[in-house]
Every structure is written in C-alpha cells, then in structure tokens.
Motif scaffolding. Structure first.
Motif, PDB file in Angstrom:
ATOM      1  N   TYR A  29      37.935  95.491   0.074  1.00 30.23           N
ATOM      2  CA  TYR A  29      38.881  95.938   1.102  1.00 30.23           C
ATOM      3  C   TYR A  29      40.142  96.519   0.456  1.00 30.23           C
ATOM      4  O   TYR A  29      40.662  97.542   0.903  1.00 30.23           O
ATOM      5  N   GLU A  52      42.494  87.500  16.232  1.00 27.38           N
ATOM      6  CA  GLU A  52      42.338  87.600  17.678  1.00 27.38           C
ATOM      7  C   GLU A  52      43.027  86.399  18.318  1.00 27.38           C
ATOM      8  O   GLU A  52      43.219  85.372  17.657  1.00 27.38           O
ATOM      9  N   ARG A  88      38.006  90.193   9.363  1.00 27.53           N
ATOM     10  CA  ARG A  88      38.417  90.940  10.556  1.00 27.53           C
ATOM     11  C   ARG A  88      39.855  90.588  10.918  1.00 27.53           C
ATOM     12  O   ARG A  88      40.415  89.609  10.429  1.00 27.53           O
ATOM     13  N   ALA A  89      40.427  91.385  11.812  1.00 32.23           N
ATOM     14  CA  ALA A  89      41.780  91.141  12.303  1.00 32.23           C
ATOM     15  C   ALA A  89      41.832  89.852  13.112  1.00 32.23           C
ATOM     16  O   ALA A  89      40.805  89.391  13.641  1.00 32.23           O
ATOM     17  N   ASP A  93      44.824  86.321   3.149  1.00 29.26           N
ATOM     18  CA  ASP A  93      46.154  86.928   3.244  1.00 29.26           C
ATOM     19  C   ASP A  93      46.407  87.884   2.096  1.00 29.26           C
ATOM     20  O   ASP A  93      46.088  87.586   0.940  1.00 29.26           O
ATOM     21  N   VAL A 109      49.055  91.615   5.343  1.00 35.70           N
ATOM     22  CA  VAL A 109      47.926  91.688   6.268  1.00 35.70           C
ATOM     23  C   VAL A 109      47.245  90.337   6.225  1.00 35.70           C
ATOM     24  O   VAL A 109      46.950  89.808   5.149  1.00 35.70           O
ATOM     25  N   ARG A 110      47.025  89.781   7.389  1.00 30.67           N
ATOM     26  CA  ARG A 110      46.327  88.499   7.511  1.00 30.67           C
ATOM     27  C   ARG A 110      45.017  88.759   8.243  1.00 30.67           C
ATOM     28  O   ARG A 110      45.016  89.377   9.305  1.00 30.67           O
ATOM     29  N   LEU A 111      43.913  88.291   7.653  1.00 32.01           N
ATOM     30  CA  LEU A 111      42.590  88.515   8.220  1.00 32.01           C
ATOM     31  C   LEU A 111      41.840  87.198   8.353  1.00 32.01           C
ATOM     32  O   LEU A 111      42.061  86.261   7.571  1.00 32.01           O
ATOM     33  N   SER A 136      51.190  94.145  13.310  1.00 26.35           N
ATOM     34  CA  SER A 136      50.649  95.501  13.403  1.00 26.35           C
ATOM     35  C   SER A 136      49.362  95.672  12.605  1.00 26.35           C
ATOM     36  O   SER A 136      48.628  96.623  12.806  1.00 26.35           O
ATOM     37  N   ASN A 137      49.103  94.743  11.682  1.00 23.20           N
ATOM     38  CA  ASN A 137      47.976  94.861  10.747  1.00 23.20           C
ATOM     39  C   ASN A 137      48.087  96.115   9.897  1.00 23.20           C
ATOM     40  O   ASN A 137      47.098  96.634   9.399  1.00 23.20           O
ATOM     41  N   ASP A 138      49.294  96.589   9.719  1.00 26.75           N
ATOM     42  CA  ASP A 138      49.583  97.723   8.847  1.00 26.75           C
ATOM     43  C   ASP A 138      50.390  97.175   7.675  1.00 26.75           C
ATOM     44  O   ASP A 138      51.524  96.720   7.847  1.00 26.75           O
TER      45      ASP A 138
END
Length: 167
Positions: free
Chosen positions: A111, A10, A7-8, A74, A58-60, A49-51
C-alpha cells in the motif's frame, strides 16, 4: 501464508477501535497514554479524510479473509517533504500468533508503495518486544539506532529501536 485485507474505518469499527485505544497495556509501545471516549473516536471516524497529506496520517482496519476486523494499521507522522511515515500495527489479542500481523505488514508495504508513494517506512519498537522486533526484521526492516529512555510505561523508561524500510 495468511491473507488480510486493509480498508478504511467504518462506523461499525467503533467498538474495536475503542477497545484497542483504551487498552493501557498498549500505551507503553505507542504515543498515547490517555483513554479515548466513544464520542471522540466516533468523531474521528466521521471526520478523518483518509488523505495522508491532509491528516498527516492514515488509519486502516485489518480484516481476515472472512471480512472480520482483527486489528488496526496506522501510518502516522507523515512527512510530505521526505515521503516517510511511521507504521504501527495492532492485532487484537485473540487473533495474535496466527500470521495476521505479518500479512498486514506485507499489505502495508505494498500500500505504501502503490497508493501512498512513500520512500520510507519506519517503526519505533520497544527493545523488550521480541515479537514486534521479529515481525519487522522478517520483512527486512533494518535498525541499528537505539533510542535510550524513549518509551515510558508509567513506572520506568524503556529503550526502543528505530527500524527503517526503504521502498
């Protein structure tokens, strides 16, 4: 087989991110060799931005099935022309050797295929890191290219293996 969720980031993830980013034992296997402040990491979480096209990364967060954060996934150095990105996985030390990295890598591959529409993932793995080499080989990452003197641990250089996975 263990299952994980990705997930993104938080705001609540700041403590784990701070701990992992400032663990100097991990610096030799990545591209970071300086500590990060809580402020810098808080700012990153707030403004990423998670884009992958905007940030080139993108880091999750990786969570176990109970929703507890166990690590970070990552995708970095994204190249939009060639649709490839480097992948990195860090599982917090107390959660290692439980199959979570394997589960996270499987999720990352899925993903990459379904959401990011990548053509290729690659990893640069220290030749002395047998656990990481085994992890990527089990998921069919292939690698023959040895990168001599690629990773510096502050005292000496280490060779790394370039490993690729075609989606």
């Amino acid at each position: 087989m263990k299952k994980v969720n990705i997930r993104a980031l938080e705001p609540e993830d700041l403590d784990m991110l701070y701990k992992i980013e400032n663990d100097d034992s991990l610096w030799r296997v990545g591209n970071t060799n300086v500590p990060y402040s809580r402020y810098a990491l808080h700012d990153y979480i707030a403004h990423a931005s998670n884009d992958i096209y905007t940030d080139k990364q993108v880091r999750l967060m990786i969570e176990d099935t109970g929703g507890h954060p166990v690590g970070i996934l990552d995708f970095v150095d994204f190249n939009p022309q060639h649709l490839r990105a480097e992948i990195g996985i860090v599982i917090e030390s107390r959660y290692r050797r439980q199959g979570l990295a394997t589960a996270a890598l499987k999720e990352a591959i899925d993903y990459s295929r379904r959401i990011l529409h990548l053509h290729q993932l690659y990893a640069i793995v220290d030749l002395e890191n047998e656990e990481a080499l085994s992890l990527f080989r089990k998921q069919n990452f292939k690698g023959n290219t040895v990168l001599s003197h690629w990773l510096f641990d502050g005292k000496q250089y280490h060779a790394a293996l370039l490993m690729q996975f075609f989606l």
